[in-house]
Design an enzyme around this catalytic site. Structure first.
Site, PDB file in Angstrom:
ATOM      1  N   ASP A 116       0.833  -1.197   0.000  1.00 32.37           N
ATOM      2  CA  ASP A 116       0.000   0.000   0.000  1.00 32.37           C
ATOM      3  C   ASP A 116       0.871   1.252   0.000  1.00 32.37           C
ATOM      4  OD1 ASP A 116      -2.738   1.162   0.396  1.00 32.37           O
ATOM      5  OD2 ASP A 116      -1.829   1.905   2.244  1.00 32.37           O
ATOM      6  N   GLU A 121       1.539  -0.634  -5.021  1.00 33.97           N
ATOM      7  CA  GLU A 121       0.587   0.409  -5.357  1.00 33.97           C
ATOM      8  C   GLU A 121       1.387   1.713  -5.355  1.00 33.97           C
ATOM      9  OE1 GLU A 121      -3.460   2.594  -3.712  1.00 33.97           O
ATOM     10  OE2 GLU A 121      -1.761   2.152  -2.402  1.00 33.97           O
TER      11      GLU A 121
END
Length: 541
Positions: free
Chosen positions: A213, A288
């Site tokens: 993330d 990401e």
């Protein structure tokens, strides 16, 4: 012996990965919230669909202020979702079904309930405990102004001031997301050491990979200087970004000065992580990383760094053959020097579902199926989001049920509409999402009765059977068709490309076009000697 650490042979290079939003996939205990035993019970659905792996959003101990992306303990399971035994059982069952499991890792920030942050609050300014985070004194005579002008991604200021132990207003801490998600200071070696331990903890338990993330956000410019922002140059108020959605989107698109994102030091983190991953056979990592350029994105997947990075260009492209063509060529060109495989994605838990983005209704679904099928023909990995195989659209969630922290900070709709729990069967909510009669944590619309897995199972022409057919057909060529893509000119409204023996054709226009010679092996809609608008086909040539 096959070397699974060689990217050319790795399982993930051409995998279809199915994203599971843990709260919304399947509920085993009737509390209205999805959990790990629920996922385990529904793994046969993912295997039957034809996916190779599943990515599960965070299930760690968390106060759930951002639905698990605020982690209080990276090496345990939140009781809402189960326990470590449930995680082990899920991994074991997935491997029995030949499914790999990718777990979500959140290294940019912790929860404000993490023991480190609680210790930082108690220890006070200048302490080693505060040095794990980005605490700074405020500006102004009395320190009442934030240390810089950065904004939170969720709206509003990116700084919150704490009250010190003596009751006096104190330092400020940085949070690029919600105020309950303080950013870590990755210049502190304790942070890197802790995350290496976390990686090994889940790798030792059998995790096959990590989705990272905010992978581009770990390091900030050391000076934490002000950001040069266009709305300030135009004389707009400093909180303008939090107040006007359309204007904020324009501002974000035109930003070029980003001292909080994509700093060069972040790559040393992933070199270290790659050394850890290479100690374990056949494991992978996908970033990401919302970078400004394809070239910057490619840096994350150099041979000694991460294995993949999400390529959001396909998701962001409008319904246009030329736009899709540009995405394909730009993506493949940017990766040419890395020997990494591309990734493709159309929906996830942070964006409006693509049938809705493409107009909704019958046209939106037709376009969604055609775009998905075209994406699946490209070399590399494709990431699917739970429910897209049912044709689910974005839901207009009533205000009283919205839970996205960005809604509370900005008053904008937020992401709840793509997170409504899966409908599995039955005639009314909760559509077999879990036992009991009540609605789940976000209510399901009654009209989903015709979209459940049960309602579409075995029905010719259903979206579910379309996905199953296409994914199984893809397996026949995904790993053997090669990585070369040759564009074919069939007109301005048509995207066509040859990959090995397969020719993929997507008609983005409204007028039918003639199909080239070849055997049609899959189509997103009915064909009548030609390819209608908003339709895709695969031909063996």
């Amino acid at each position: 012996m096959r070397d699974f650490n060689d990217p050319k042979n790795a399982w993930w290079r051409h995998a279809v990965c199915y994203q599971v939003y843990v709260r919304s996939f399947a509920d085993s205990d009737g509390d209205g919230v999805g959990d790990l035993p629920g996922i385990t019970s529904r793994l046969p659905h993912i295997a039957a669909l034809g996916a190779d792996a599943l990515w599960i959003t965070p299930f760690y101990t968390s106060p759930q202020k951002d639905h698990g992306y605020d982690v209080a303990d990276y090496c345990d399971v939140d009781p809402l979702f189960g326990d470590l035994d449930a995680a082990d059982a899920l991994l074991a069952r997935a491997h029995e079904l030949d499914l790999k499991v990718i777990v979500d890792l959140v290294p940019n920030h912790t929860s404000d309930q993490h023991v480190w942050f609680q210790a930082a609050l108690a220890a006070g300014p200048g302490s080693p405990e505060r040095a794990r985070y980005l605490f700074r004194d405020g500006r102004g005579v009395d320190g009442s102004e934030p240390p810089n002008n950065w904004h939170s991604v969720f709206g509003g200021p990116a700084w919150t001031r704490v009250t010190e132990a003596d009751g006096a207003p104190g330092q400020w801490y940085l949070h690029l997301f919600d105020s309950t998600q303080p950013d870590l200071d990755w210049r502190n070696p304790e942070v890197g050491d802790m995350f290496e331990d976390v990686l090994r903890f889940w790798l030792d338990r059998g995790a096959d990979g990590f989705r990272i993330d905010v992978a581009h956000g770990l390091y900030k410019e050391a000076s934490l200087r002000d950001q040069e922002r266009p709305e300030l140059a135009r004389g707009l108020p400093d909180d303008h970004v939090a107040e006007a959605a359309e204007e904020r989107s324009m501002v974000e698109r035109t930003l070029t000065d980003e001292p909080m994102w994509d700093q060069p030091e972040v790559h040393e983190v992933y070199r270290r992580w790659r050394r850890v991953m290479d100690d374990y056979e056949g494991r992978m990592s996908v970033a990401e990383a919302w970078t400004q350029t394809a070239e910057s994105m490619a840096k994350f997947i150099r041979p000694d760094e991460l294995h993949q990075t999400f390529n959001f260009s396909w998701l962001l492209a409008p319904w246009s053959a030329q736009a899709f063509r540009d995405v394909v060529t730009d993506t493949l060109d940017s990766l040419a020097a890395t020997d990494a495989s591309p990734t493709w994605v159309l929906s996830n838990h942070d964006v409006v579902r693509h049938p809705t983005r493409y107009g909704g209704g019958a046209q939106g679904l037709a376009r969604a199926k055609a775009a998905t099928m075209t994406m699946l023909a490209l070399p590399g990995s494709s990431y699917l989001y739970q429910g897209e195989e049912l044709g689910l659209e974005q839901v207009d969630v009533a205000e009283e049920f919205r839970q996205d922290p960005s809604w509370f900070r900005t008053g904008e709709v937020g992401r709840d509409g793509c997170r409504v729990p899966m409908p599995w069967g039955g005639q009314k909510p909760p559509f077999d999402f879990g036992p009991g009669e009540g609605q789940p944590w976000i209510p399901q619309p009654d009209e989903w009765v015709d979209l459940t897995v049960e309602a579409q199972e075995g029905v010719e022409g259903s979206t579910l059977e379309f996905y199953r057919s296409v994914l199984h057909t893809r397996r026949d060529f995904a790993t053997t068709a090669g990585d070369e893509v040759d564009m074919v000119d069939l007109g301005d409204d048509v995207l066509a490309f040859r990959r090995g023996p397969v020719l993929a054709v997507l008609n983005c226009g409204s007028t039918p076009v003639d199909l080239p010679a070849g055997e049609v092996i899959a189509a997103s809609g009915p064909l009548d000697g030609s390819l209608p608008g908003d339709t895709a086909a695969w031909l063996r040539v």
